[in-house]
Scaffold this motif. Structure first.
Motif, mmCIF file in Angstrom:
data_model
loop_
_atom_site.group_PDB
_atom_site.id
_atom_site.type_symbol
_atom_site.label_atom_id
_atom_site.label_comp_id
_atom_site.label_asym_id
_atom_site.label_seq_id
_atom_site.Cartn_x
_atom_site.Cartn_y
_atom_site.Cartn_z
ATOM 1 N N MET A 1 0.840 -1.188 0.000
ATOM 2 C CA MET A 1 0.000 0.000 0.000
ATOM 3 C C MET A 1 0.884 1.251 0.000
ATOM 4 S SD MET A 1 -2.950 -1.351 -0.158
ATOM 5 C CE MET A 1 -4.163 -0.135 0.142
ATOM 6 N N TYR A 2 0.308 2.327 -0.489
ATOM 7 C CA TYR A 2 1.051 3.573 -0.653
ATOM 8 C C TYR A 2 0.285 4.737 -0.045
ATOM 9 C CZ TYR A 2 3.529 0.789 -4.083
ATOM 10 O OH TYR A 2 4.255 -0.200 -4.692
ATOM 11 N N ASN A 3 1.034 5.720 0.451
ATOM 12 C CA ASN A 3 0.491 7.009 0.844
ATOM 13 C C ASN A 3 1.008 8.030 -0.151
ATOM 14 O OD1 ASN A 3 -0.662 5.833 3.069
ATOM 15 N ND2 ASN A 3 0.729 6.736 4.547
ATOM 16 N N LEU A 4 0.215 9.049 -0.416
ATOM 17 C CA LEU A 4 0.583 10.077 -1.373
ATOM 18 C C LEU A 4 0.470 11.427 -0.688
ATOM 19 C CD1 LEU A 4 -0.052 9.927 -4.990
ATOM 20 C CD2 LEU A 4 -1.054 11.925 -3.919
ATOM 21 N N ILE A 5 1.499 12.275 -0.807
ATOM 22 C CA ILE A 5 1.489 13.603 -0.192
ATOM 23 C C ILE A 5 1.638 14.652 -1.294
ATOM 24 C CG2 ILE A 5 2.631 15.193 1.398
ATOM 25 C CD1 ILE A 5 3.602 12.792 2.987
ATOM 26 N N PHE A 6 0.779 15.667 -1.238
ATOM 27 C CA PHE A 6 0.842 16.749 -2.219
ATOM 28 C C PHE A 6 0.195 17.995 -1.639
ATOM 29 C CE2 PHE A 6 -3.180 14.681 -2.728
ATOM 30 C CZ PHE A 6 -4.069 15.723 -2.920
ATOM 31 N N SER A 7 0.417 19.111 -2.301
ATOM 32 C CA SER A 7 -0.219 20.362 -1.926
ATOM 33 C C SER A 7 -0.946 20.927 -3.133
ATOM 34 C CB SER A 7 0.827 21.373 -1.451
ATOM 35 O OG SER A 7 0.208 22.624 -1.220
ATOM 36 N N SER A 8 -2.111 21.505 -2.884
ATOM 37 C CA SER A 8 -2.823 22.202 -3.956
ATOM 38 C C SER A 8 -2.523 23.697 -3.911
ATOM 39 C CB SER A 8 -4.328 21.961 -3.837
ATOM 40 O OG SER A 8 -4.797 22.441 -2.595
ATOM 41 N N ASP A 9 -1.774 24.141 -2.912
ATOM 42 C CA ASP A 9 -1.378 25.550 -2.808
ATOM 43 C C ASP A 9 -0.286 25.865 -3.820
ATOM 44 O OD1 ASP A 9 -3.069 25.781 -0.654
ATOM 45 O OD2 ASP A 9 -1.498 26.206 0.812
ATOM 46 N N ARG A 10 -0.305 27.070 -4.340
ATOM 47 C CA ARG A 10 0.750 27.588 -5.190
ATOM 48 C C ARG A 10 1.108 28.976 -4.685
ATOM 49 N NH1 ARG A 10 1.272 23.728 -5.337
ATOM 50 N NH2 ARG A 10 0.915 22.061 -6.768
ATOM 51 N N TYR A 11 2.384 29.260 -4.590
ATOM 52 C CA TYR A 11 2.824 30.540 -4.019
ATOM 53 C C TYR A 11 2.360 31.732 -4.863
ATOM 54 C CZ TYR A 11 6.541 30.732 -7.504
ATOM 55 O OH TYR A 11 7.235 30.780 -8.671
ATOM 56 N N ASN A 12 2.132 31.520 -6.153
ATOM 57 C CA ASN A 12 1.715 32.636 -7.011
ATOM 58 C C ASN A 12 0.194 32.793 -7.081
ATOM 59 O OD1 ASN A 12 1.532 30.237 -8.398
ATOM 60 N ND2 ASN A 12 2.110 31.097 -10.374
ATOM 61 N N ILE A 79 5.311 9.907 -2.937
ATOM 62 C CA ILE A 79 4.654 8.615 -2.761
ATOM 63 C C ILE A 79 5.472 7.791 -1.778
ATOM 64 C CG2 ILE A 79 3.928 6.465 -3.850
ATOM 65 C CD1 ILE A 79 3.337 8.018 -6.370
ATOM 66 N N ILE A 80 4.799 7.286 -0.754
ATOM 67 C CA ILE A 80 5.461 6.500 0.288
ATOM 68 C C ILE A 80 5.016 5.055 0.157
ATOM 69 C CG2 ILE A 80 5.760 6.187 2.767
ATOM 70 C CD1 ILE A 80 4.898 9.195 2.997
ATOM 71 N N ASP A 81 5.963 4.160 -0.029
ATOM 72 C CA ASP A 81 5.691 2.720 -0.062
ATOM 73 C C ASP A 81 5.700 2.246 1.381
ATOM 74 O OD1 ASP A 81 5.858 -0.088 -0.123
ATOM 75 O OD2 ASP A 81 6.933 -0.056 -2.042
ATOM 76 N N GLN A 82 4.524 1.920 1.918
ATOM 77 C CA GLN A 82 4.422 1.558 3.330
ATOM 78 C C GLN A 82 5.135 0.246 3.651
ATOM 79 O OE1 GLN A 82 0.430 2.036 5.055
ATOM 80 N NE2 GLN A 82 -0.121 3.149 3.200
ATOM 81 N N ARG A 83 5.147 -0.694 2.700
ATOM 82 C CA ARG A 83 5.809 -1.986 2.952
ATOM 83 C C ARG A 83 7.314 -1.823 3.058
ATOM 84 N NH1 ARG A 83 5.624 -5.215 -1.422
ATOM 85 N NH2 ARG A 83 4.598 -3.599 -2.589
ATOM 86 N N LYS A 84 7.899 -1.084 2.131
ATOM 87 C CA LYS A 84 9.355 -0.939 2.077
ATOM 88 C C LYS A 84 9.862 0.211 2.938
ATOM 89 C CE LYS A 84 9.758 -2.732 -2.619
ATOM 90 N NZ LYS A 84 10.149 -2.386 -3.995
ATOM 91 N N GLY A 85 8.958 1.101 3.349
ATOM 92 C CA GLY A 85 9.385 2.263 4.105
ATOM 93 C C GLY A 85 10.181 3.234 3.262
ATOM 94 N N GLU A 86 9.972 3.209 1.947
ATOM 95 C CA GLU A 86 10.701 4.087 1.033
ATOM 96 C C GLU A 86 9.780 5.185 0.513
ATOM 97 O OE1 GLU A 86 13.742 0.739 -0.774
ATOM 98 O OE2 GLU A 86 12.162 1.540 -2.058
ATOM 99 N N CYS A 87 10.379 6.320 0.227
ATOM 100 C CA CYS A 87 9.634 7.460 -0.285
ATOM 101 C C CYS A 87 10.293 7.940 -1.570
ATOM 102 C CB CYS A 87 9.655 8.613 0.704
ATOM 103 S SG CYS A 87 9.157 8.178 2.358
ATOM 104 N N THR A 88 9.490 8.285 -2.546
ATOM 105 C CA THR A 88 10.028 8.860 -3.776
ATOM 106 C C THR A 88 9.169 10.036 -4.205
ATOM 107 O OG1 THR A 88 8.749 7.344 -5.158
ATOM 108 C CG2 THR A 88 11.008 6.707 -4.649
ATOM 109 N N LEU A 89 9.805 10.982 -4.869
ATOM 110 C CA LEU A 89 9.064 12.044 -5.527
ATOM 111 C C LEU A 89 8.708 11.536 -6.907
ATOM 112 C CD1 LEU A 89 11.131 15.232 -4.679
ATOM 113 C CD2 LEU A 89 8.796 14.733 -3.973
ATOM 114 N N GLU A 90 7.462 11.681 -7.271
ATOM 115 C CA GLU A 90 7.020 11.214 -8.582
ATOM 116 C C GLU A 90 6.552 12.399 -9.405
ATOM 117 O OE1 GLU A 90 7.322 8.049 -9.538
ATOM 118 O OE2 GLU A 90 7.942 7.336 -7.572
ATOM 119 N N HIS A 91 6.930 12.374 -10.676
ATOM 120 C CA HIS A 91 6.632 13.459 -11.592
ATOM 121 C C HIS A 91 5.975 12.896 -12.840
ATOM 122 C CE1 HIS A 91 7.127 17.077 -13.944
ATOM 123 N NE2 HIS A 91 7.746 16.388 -14.874
ATOM 124 N N ILE A 92 5.009 13.598 -13.353
ATOM 125 C CA ILE A 92 4.354 13.176 -14.581
ATOM 126 C C ILE A 92 4.980 13.925 -15.746
ATOM 127 C CG2 ILE A 92 2.179 13.154 -15.856
ATOM 128 C CD1 ILE A 92 2.268 11.248 -13.490
#
Length: 129
Positions: A1-12, A79-92
């Motif tokens: 399972m994964y957790n996802l962290i993001f913000s909808s705020d933009r400084y501009n 994106i945080i991989d809960q099983r592995k305890g690893e976190c990565t930044l993901e970009h589209i």
């Protein structure tokens, strides 16, 4: 399972626009029945509201990443991989493409200098290392 962290705020964006974006995310996550909580982040010295969406499959995390990057001009999400305890930044790179890893994240309990996201529930800071 994964957790996802993001913000909808933009400084501009205005405070009103950021508030509306946050409400859109709030309503959208609730309508999808997703488990989520808020967090706070600091990017380039500016405080921003963040969201942590919990217990996603990889497919859900990928799709939500695409939607967030497209709808809110988000350059990447955590994106945080809960099983592995690893976190990565993901970009589209393309709306039809899968997310690609562009960095690693460290977790720590002491407040860092610089940019971070703070998860109030788990009392942990996420920082780029």
């Amino acid at each position: 399972m994964y957790n996802l962290i993001f913000s909808s705020d933009r400084y501009n964006n205005s405070s009103l626009t950021n508030h509306r974006n946050a409400q859109t995310v709030h309503d959208g996550l609730n309508s999808l029945g997703m488990q989520w909580r808020t967090a706070e982040g600091v990017f380039d010295g500016k405080l921003e509201r963040s969201f942590i969406v919990c217990d996603l499959t990889w497919r859900q995390a990928s799709q939500l990443t695409k939607n967030i990057c497209t709808l809110f001009n988000q350059d990447c999400v955590l994106i945080i991989d809960q099983r592995k305890g690893e976190c990565t930044l993901e970009h589209i790179t393309d709306v039809r493409a899968r997310p690609v890893s562009i960095g690693r994240i460290a977790m720590q309990t002491d407040k860092p200098q610089g940019d971070y996201t703070f998860d109030h529930t788990n009392q942990v800071y996420y920082i780029i290392n």
